[in-house]
Enzyme design. Structure first.
Site, PDB file in Angstrom:
ATOM      1  N   ASP B 130       0.860  -1.183   0.000  1.00  0.00           N
ATOM      2  CA  ASP B 130       0.000   0.000   0.000  1.00  0.00           C
ATOM      3  C   ASP B 130       0.894   1.230   0.000  1.00  0.00           C
ATOM      4  O   ASP B 130       1.975   1.211   0.592  1.00  0.00           O
ATOM      5  CB  ASP B 130      -0.939   0.012   1.214  1.00  0.00           C
ATOM      6  N   CYS B 230     -15.342  -0.523  -5.522  1.00  0.00           N
ATOM      7  CA  CYS B 230     -16.662  -0.433  -4.896  1.00  0.00           C
ATOM      8  C   CYS B 230     -17.377   0.807  -5.433  1.00  0.00           C
ATOM      9  O   CYS B 230     -18.039   1.521  -4.690  1.00  0.00           O
ATOM     10  CB  CYS B 230     -16.573  -0.451  -3.376  1.00  0.00           C
TER      11      CYS B 230
END
Lengths: 183, 321
Positions: B130, B230
């Site tokens: 990340d 999403c």
């Protein structure tokens, strides 16, 4: 995996807190002063908790920061300049080596000694980080794996330090939990 | 403007779509198979008096109608992890196997990394990356809490991810669960709808294209890449796939998911996309009473029909000489 062991190709046999170095196999292979070897780590878990060396077959062990040992079940280059290699496992380079609570949770079910089974009320207090009087323990002092029973089987909660009739919870602040007493 | 307005032309039943988006979602936990089986979790919930409901399409998921997924013993023991139902889908599409080399390009806070490690039986290597150092601490915390021992954590910009710190130079599988405009999470965080801007959609789409391109490049011939978001925005979904299909050696492949899905769209505003994007899956909240999601499975070109790398035989020859 790289065959570079324990810094010998780097010409600087010191612990480097910014990277992960693989532990040497045995004390005879040690190049970095004070670094635990794989054999010593396995012996310690065997002696302290009765966890057989076979449980850790296939895992490698790494040091980052003075004495912080990580356990890993994958492929990594040695040294590794990354943020994490596996999970924290054991604190060495001090008189009494200290297992992490995560190691106790992950591997503690294999332990056969220095395991203290707590009743429902004591288990909840332990998870909340409370120290508690426990004079009835007649085993070793030092680091113990605390367990409690969940649906008929003992389950490790974490690591406690037993000294002077007292079980000190060493559950890290960020992992303490306010949990119900399950009778 | 409510960004959900712009998707009304894509859904079959606008009223049901909007009504579902307005309903809150229950807390859901996923069983961590590294530590416990679904039946053990059920036993522990019952002993402790924690209300739970099964999820019919996945035996390891439990809805907790009373909420507080972290306030019980199974959680403390690392047997469960709070994870929205649809968030389990990309891990199912990726289908990682024990012993493989897997990249989770946008891994924090680690729900999918830990699901991947579980599916790999905690064997092989999952590289959890990340770019946000702060969010990496949540990832590390979750991986440790769940007893994951086969993860390497890295802190790089996934668009230029370097395999140099690793012991290998290509992955068998990669997951790009991309940063996105997140309208699909409106049922648990309605603020995403107020914060939504078209500028952000266009900006983040550029990042998504960069990350997915890098994932295809970093995966071996015949390997699998899964792309998920999403959001309902075609700019961040089908347009990203269309870009990568045009610029990288890969194809979008058919796959199955265990709930009701809609195909990817080939037209949006004044754009048209490669027909192959219809193999991607849109998950609308009213279809299965979940959050919104998008998921596509890609195969990197080359290799044989079983997904084996073309140079594997060559390696053996080199060892023999």
């Amino acid at each position: 995996m790289s065959d570079n062991t324990d810094g010998e190709k780097r010409g600087d046999p010191a612990n480097d807190g910014q990277r992960f170095d693989r532990l040497p196999e045995t004390p005879a292979d040690r190049v970095v002063e004070g670094r635990a070897s794989r054999a010593e780590v396995l012996d310690w878990w065997q002696e302290r908790f009765g966890i057989g060396t076979g449980v850790f077959e296939g895992y490698s062990f790494w040091e980052k920061g003075a004495g912080k040992i990580w356990i890993f079940n994958g492929e990594a280059s040695d040294p590794s300049e990354v943020e994490a290699v596996g999970m924290t496992f054991l604190r060495t380079r001090q008189e009494h080596w200290k297992p992490t609570g995560r190691a106790a949770s992950r591997f503690g079910a294999h332990a056969t000694r220095n395991v203290i089974d707590l009743g429902p009320e004591r288990a909840a207090r332990f998870a909340a980080g409370e120290d508690q009087d426990l004079p009835e323990w007649d085993g070793d002092w030092g680091y113990l794996i605390a367990t409690h029973e969940v649906a008929g089987e003992p389950v490790p909660i974490g690591v406690g330090l037993y000294l002077y009739d007292e079980l000190r919870s060493v559950v890290p602040k960020g992992s303490r939990a306010d949990l119900p007493v399950v009778e | 403007m409510n960004p959900l307005d712009r998707y009304e032309s894509l859904v079959d039943d606008v009223d049901a779509f909007r009504a579902a988006c307005d309903r809150p979602l229950p807390s859901v936990v996923r069983t961590n198979g590294i530590a416990a089986s679904p039946s053990r979790v059920r036993e522990a919930f019952e002993e402790e008096g924690v209300s739970y409901e099964p999820v019919d399409w996945h035996d390891g998921l439990f809805r907790l109608p009373d909420g507080n997924p972290g306030g019980n013993w199974p959680y403390v023991h690392g047997w469960t992890h709070g994870q929205e139902e649809v968030s389990v889908l990309p891990g199912l599409a990726l289908d990682p196997q024990p012993g493989e080399r897997v990249w989770d390009a946008c891994a924090a806070p680690g729900s999918k990394t830990t699901q991947i490690a579980d599916a790999m039986d905690d064997r092989g290597t999952v590289v959890a990356n990340d770019n946000n150092l702060g969010r990496l601490s949540a990832l590390r915390h979750n991986a440790e809490r769940l007893g994951v021992t086969n993860a390497i954590v890295t802190n790089q910009d996934a668009r230029n991810f370097s395999v140099k710190p690793l012991a290998f130079d290509a992955f068998d599988r990669a997951l790009v669960d991309a940063p996105c405009s997140c309208e699909g999470t409106c049922r648990k965080n309605p603020d995403v709808l107020d914060q939504w801007t078209l500028d952000h959609v266009h900006g983040v789409a550029g990042i998504q294209k960069g990350i997915l391109s890098r994932a295809v490049q970093a995966t071996r011939p015949g390997g699998t890449v899964v792309y998920s978001t999403c959001t309902f925005a075609p700019e961040e979904n089908e347009a990203v796939l269309d870009h990568v299909l045009a610029n990288e050696a890969c194809e979008v492949v058919e796959f199955d998911l265990p709930l009701v899905t809609d195909p990817g769209v080939t037209e949006w505003e004044d754009e048209t996309y490669d027909e192959a994007v219809t193999r991607a899956k849109r998950i609308y909240p009213h279809r299965n009473d979940t959050g919104g999601f998008f998921c596509a499975k890609l195969r990197v070109d080359g290799g044989d029909a079983d997904g084996n790398s073309p140079d594997e035989g060559v390696d053996e020859t080199e060892v023999a000489t």
